[in-house]
Enzyme design. Structure first.
Site, PDB file in Angstrom:
ATOM      1  N   TYR A 140       0.856  -1.193   0.000  1.00 42.76           N
ATOM      2  CA  TYR A 140       0.000   0.000   0.000  1.00 42.76           C
ATOM      3  C   TYR A 140       0.890   1.239   0.000  1.00 42.76           C
ATOM      4  O   TYR A 140       1.488   1.594   1.003  1.00 42.76           O
ATOM      5  CB  TYR A 140      -0.892  -0.050   1.246  1.00 42.76           C
ATOM      6  N   LYS A 170      -1.420  -1.213  -4.116  1.00 45.06           N
ATOM      7  CA  LYS A 170      -2.460  -0.182  -4.008  1.00 45.06           C
ATOM      8  C   LYS A 170      -1.714   1.141  -4.081  1.00 45.06           C
ATOM      9  O   LYS A 170      -0.982   1.495  -3.156  1.00 45.06           O
ATOM     10  CB  LYS A 170      -3.208  -0.327  -2.688  1.00 45.06           C
TER      11      LYS A 170
HETATM   12  C1  LIG Z   1      -5.621  10.196   1.416  1.00 44.13           C
HETATM   13  C2  LIG Z   1      -6.817   9.408   1.066  1.00 44.13           C
HETATM   14  O1  LIG Z   1      -7.694   9.295   1.870  1.00 44.13           O
HETATM   15  N1  LIG Z   1      -6.835   8.884  -0.164  1.00 44.13           N
HETATM   16  C3  LIG Z   1      -7.935   8.093  -0.629  1.00 44.13           C
HETATM   17  C4  LIG Z   1      -8.535   8.631  -1.898  1.00 44.13           C
HETATM   18  O2  LIG Z   1      -9.683   7.858  -2.176  1.00 44.13           O
HETATM   19  C5  LIG Z   1      -8.954  10.091  -1.739  1.00 44.13           C
HETATM   20  O3  LIG Z   1      -9.838  10.221  -0.657  1.00 44.13           O
HETATM   21  C6  LIG Z   1      -9.659  10.590  -2.995  1.00 44.13           C
HETATM   22  O4  LIG Z   1      -8.815  10.427  -4.094  1.00 44.13           O
HETATM   23  C7  LIG Z   1     -10.090  12.051  -2.850  1.00 44.13           C
HETATM   24  O5  LIG Z   1      -8.964  12.885  -2.873  1.00 44.13           O
HETATM   25  C8  LIG Z   1      -7.506   6.647  -0.831  1.00 44.13           C
HETATM   26  O6  LIG Z   1      -6.348   6.545  -1.619  1.00 44.13           O
HETATM   27  C9  LIG Z   1      -7.268   6.015   0.524  1.00 44.13           C
HETATM   28  C10 LIG Z   1      -7.806   4.664   0.626  1.00 44.13           C
HETATM   29  O7  LIG Z   1      -8.097   4.020  -0.323  1.00 44.13           O
HETATM   30  C11 LIG Z   1      -7.943   4.095   1.966  1.00 44.13           C
HETATM   31  O8  LIG Z   1      -8.917   4.394   2.638  1.00 44.13           O
HETATM   32  O9  LIG Z   1      -7.059   3.333   2.367  1.00 44.13           O
END
Ligand SMILES: CC(=O)N[C@@H]([C@@H](O)[C@H](O)[C@H](O)CO)[C@@H](O)CC(=O)C(=O)O
Length: 308
Positions: A140, A170
């Site tokens: 990740y 990921k």
């Molecule tokens: C920093 C963060 O929370 N990044 C999110 C993104 O889904 C992000 O919220 C989205 O791209 C909006 O900026 C994901 O990469 C994180 C994720 O998948 C997780 O909950 O582990």
């Protein structure tokens, strides 16, 4: 967005919830919501959105158990994040995950010591993976939060050689150069490249993403499925339209300051299932954010590309 009314009622519950304990009882309901309302049948548990790194080992185990139990015969994949600062704790979580029959485990780079090098990181990941030998293993990568900026492309050789259960990455970063170089190494489709910056999903698909994991799929699952379908059907115009719709919302919330507390607000509003406040050191989103995001979600109901 037919659930908005319901969410309004429950919103007070989550704002008043002071004990900050995990509410395991809503997981079954949330599984059904994801499948029926968002068309999502794969979950990533104890990651960033789930505040996995703020939970105790016991809480993380209980959550993993609950997701596996409630997802049985309903979800396709339950991947559990088992990364921790301490190697013994991460190994313990990996053994536990294997024991309860998860479909995959993922590990974030331990991030207190920023001077970690490629060999040290791969060795750490390998030791954790070895505790769950038959379980697909994912690295990740989220350098914005960990501060560990080793290119994934550099790690790939080591992970493929040294981790027999290595299944993929990921990739939660905007560095599409590194991502593209990983995709080039995946010329035979040997592993999965799961992209995690939702506002750029289409770019990552063009580069070679094989799937996506992100917070947005909790509430824009159907719209994002349309991005995937249009891209798979070589309908770039439609794929762009759907991606722009997601971007319109995300650019609005990012401008307000969009982190885990705010993500929880959106998830609660759209699902009607209270996500509760974040755990300290994070603070709840402001009431101003809640009002603004409600209005934005309402306005998106009229967006021709939105399936809210
Ligand atoms: C920093 C963060 O929370 N990044 C999110 C993104 O889904 C992000 O919220 C989205 O791209 C909006 O900026 C994901 O990469 C994180 C994720 O998948 C997780 O909950 O582990």
């Amino acid at each position: 967005m037919k659930q908005l009314g319901l969410a309004t009622e429950r919103e007070e519950t989550w704002l008043r919830q002071e004990n900050k304990e995990i509410n395991f009882s809503v997981i079954g309901q949330y599984v059904d919501y994801l499948i029926n309302e968002q068309g999502v049948k794969n979950v990533f548990v104890n990651g960033t959105t789930g505040e996995g790194m703020s939970l105790s080992i016991q809480e993380r185990k209980q959550l993993a158990e609950e997701w596996v139990a409630k997802g049985k015969d309903k979800l396709d994949h339950v991947i559990v994040h088992v990364g921790a600062l301490s190697l013994p704790e991460s190994k313990e979580l990996a053994r536990h995950a294997a024991g309860i029959g998860v479909d995959g485990i993922a590990v974030i780079a331990p991030s207190f010591f920023k001077s970690v090098n490629k060999d040290g990181l791969v060795a750490f990941l390998g030791e954790v993976a070895s505790q769950a030998p038959g379980i697909p293993f994912y690295y990740y990568h989220i350098p914005r939060l960990t501060g560990i900026k080793i290119c994934v492309e550099e790690l790939l050789d080591g992970m493929m050689e040294q981790i027999p259960s290595f299944k993929g990455v990921k990739f939660s970063d905007t560095d599409l150069l590194d991502f593209g170089r990983c995709a080039k190494k995946n010329d035979k489709g040997q592993f999965s490249l799961l992209y995690g910056v939702d506002e750029q999903l289409l770019c990552a698909l063009a580069m070679g993403a094989t799937g996506a994991v992100g917070s947005t799929y909790n509430y824009f699952g159907k719209t994002n499925h349309l991005v995937l379908e249009a891209f798979a059907g070589a309908d770039l115009n439609s794929a762009q339209k759907y991606q722009f719709c997601v971007q319109e919302f995300l650019s609005f919330v990012i401008a307000q300051g969009f982190g885990v507390p705010q993500i929880k607000v959106v998830m609660s509003l759209v699902s009607g299932i209270p996500m509760g406040p974040p755990r300290l050191p994070l603070s709840s989103a402001s009431e101003e954010f809640v009002l603004k995001v409600k209005a934005k979600l309402e306005s998106l109901k009229n967006c021709p590309n939105s399936l809210l």
